[in-house]
Scaffold this active site. Structure first.
Site, short mmCIF file in Angstrom:
data_model
loop_
_atom_site.label_atom_id
_atom_site.label_comp_id
_atom_site.label_asym_id
_atom_site.label_seq_id
_atom_site.Cartn_x
_atom_site.Cartn_y
_atom_site.Cartn_z
N ASP A 1 -13.43 30.58 -50.95
CA ASP A 1 -13.99 31.87 -50.41
C ASP A 1 -14.88 32.34 -50.96
O ASP A 1 -13.83 33.90 -51.82
CB ASP A 1 -12.64 32.12 -48.84
CG ASP A 1 -14.84 32.29 -47.91
OD1 ASP A 1 -14.93 32.22 -48.03
OD2 ASP A 1 -13.70 33.38 -46.94
N HIS A 2 -15.95 33.00 -51.21
CA HIS A 2 -16.52 34.42 -50.37
C HIS A 2 -16.22 34.87 -52.50
O HIS A 2 -15.94 35.42 -53.13
CB HIS A 2 -16.60 35.64 -49.64
CG HIS A 2 -17.60 35.82 -49.12
ND1 HIS A 2 -18.52 35.52 -49.00
CD2 HIS A 2 -17.04 34.91 -47.24
CE1 HIS A 2 -18.89 35.89 -48.30
NE2 HIS A 2 -18.50 35.36 -46.87
N GLY B 1 -16.13 40.12 -39.80
CA GLY B 1 -14.88 40.75 -38.67
C GLY B 1 -15.59 40.42 -37.05
O GLY B 1 -16.25 39.76 -36.62
N HIS C 1 -20.50 31.53 -40.91
CA HIS C 1 -19.50 32.44 -41.50
C HIS C 1 -19.27 33.07 -40.85
O HIS C 1 -20.26 34.14 -39.36
CB HIS C 1 -19.66 32.83 -42.07
CG HIS C 1 -19.97 32.78 -44.28
ND1 HIS C 1 -19.89 33.49 -45.48
CD2 HIS C 1 -19.70 31.36 -44.07
CE1 HIS C 1 -19.43 32.44 -46.37
NE2 HIS C 1 -19.96 30.86 -45.68
N ASN D 1 -16.46 29.39 -40.20
CA ASN D 1 -15.89 29.99 -40.66
C ASN D 1 -14.72 31.41 -40.31
O ASN D 1 -15.17 31.66 -39.43
CB ASN D 1 -16.21 31.71 -42.33
CG ASN D 1 -16.34 29.99 -43.44
OD1 ASN D 1 -16.17 29.21 -43.42
ND2 ASN D 1 -16.04 30.66 -44.89
N VAL D 2 -13.28 31.15 -40.21
CA VAL D 2 -12.40 31.80 -38.87
C VAL D 2 -11.74 32.68 -40.28
O VAL D 2 -10.63 32.14 -40.63
CB VAL D 2 -11.91 31.23 -38.46
CG1 VAL D 2 -10.96 32.43 -36.86
CG2 VAL D 2 -13.03 30.55 -37.17
N THR E 1 -11.38 37.22 -39.28
CA THR E 1 -10.27 38.21 -38.92
C THR E 1 -9.40 37.91 -37.51
O THR E 1 -8.26 38.19 -37.07
CB THR E 1 -11.01 38.97 -38.45
OG1 THR E 1 -12.07 39.37 -39.46
CG2 THR E 1 -10.96 40.40 -37.44
#
Length: 275
Positions: A81-82, A180, A207, A229-230, A232
């Site tokens: 990821d990222h 977040g 995201h 995407n999860v 936080t």
């Protein structure tokens, strides 16, 4: 069973659901994700950025995920990821990841496309899928007007051109979500998602799935989102469970966190898969 990111997202696009992509940082977080996927008989994406991977240690990641994924009945993609650096992409490919994300969205279009093409050329010979990002998510909350916010969001024409020029398998789009938890009421641009999907025939990625209202997530999936995407919200479940525990033992402290995290994953998979 480990499969490629492309395999899961192409199927999701065809059937109008989304695959949950959940950040992991430990064996119990991996376990929570995989058990939830097994119980619901749905595919899932295990993903981590260099931050989590360096914390765990790359070899530990290989061992933990390799062992649990081999034992799991669920189909699983292992995704970087990222990543903003190609060195992490190379290491992920060497470590057996089935998908990688290169995030060069902070660059201008041409440099973003050039970097993304380089990653595609590295990954494709190994059968590794590539996700990239176009548009910017940061700084769109608070007193920012709708017009200002939309200026940062992904342009549908640019998205179509970017997908064609780079050969990517999935595109993360900026449509009003944030990383977040939200500080203000989110304004998810579903119309823009639909416009991007119509022009760029490629699975789209959302995201910032933590705290996004369920109805907006459903609308986004129907408009073309195939991966959500999860991070936080999943981590927060562990944290709150740990804070409540007054039992300093493995079962008393860590099991409640794992169970709380698993419940979050179950609810998200149901939401994304229209279950």
């Amino acid at each position: 069973m480990l499969v490629t990111l492309k395999t899961l997202l192409d199927e999701a696009k065809e059937k109008f659901y989304a695959v949950g992509a959940f950040e992991f940082w430990s064996l119990d977080s991996v376990r929570a994700i995989l058990e939830a996927a097994e119980e619901l008989d749905m595919p899932v994406i295990l993903q981590a950025s260099a931050v989590e991977l360096n914390y765990m240690g790359w070899k530990n990641v290989e061992r933990a995920v390799g062992y649990t994924a081999d034992k799991s009945a669920a189909r699983v993609a292992l995704h970087l990821d990222h990543s903003m650096e190609i060195k992490w992409v190379k290491l992920a490919i060497e470590s057996g990841f089935t998908g990688v994300m290169i995030d060069a969205s902070h660059h201008e279009y041409k440099e973003n496309a050039d970097i993304t093409r380089e990653v595609v050329s590295l990954a494709k010979p190994y059968g590794v899928s590539v996700e990239s990002e176009l548009g910017r998510m940061a700084g769109l909350e608070g007193a920012v007007s709708v017009e200002e916010a939309e200026a940062f969001q992904t342009d549908p024409d640019d998205a179509a051109r970017f997908a064609a020029e780079t050969g990517i398998d999935a595109l993360a789009v900026a449509v009003g979500t944030v990383h977040g938890f939200y500080k203000t009421t989110p304004k998810i641009n579903v119309a823009r998602i639909k416009a991007i999907s119509e022009k760029a025939d490629i699975p789209l990625v959302l995201h910032g799935g933590s705290g996004t209202p369920d109805d907006k997530v459903r609308d986004a999936i129907q408009a073309g989102i195939c991966k959500v995407n999860v991070c936080t919200e999943f981590m927060d479940a562990f944290k709150k469970a740990y804070q409540k525990s007054d039992k300093p033992s493995v079962a008393g402290l860590f099991k409640p966190g794992y169970l709380a995290g698993k419940e979050v994953i179950i609810n998200k998979i149901k939401l994304f898969g229209n279950k």
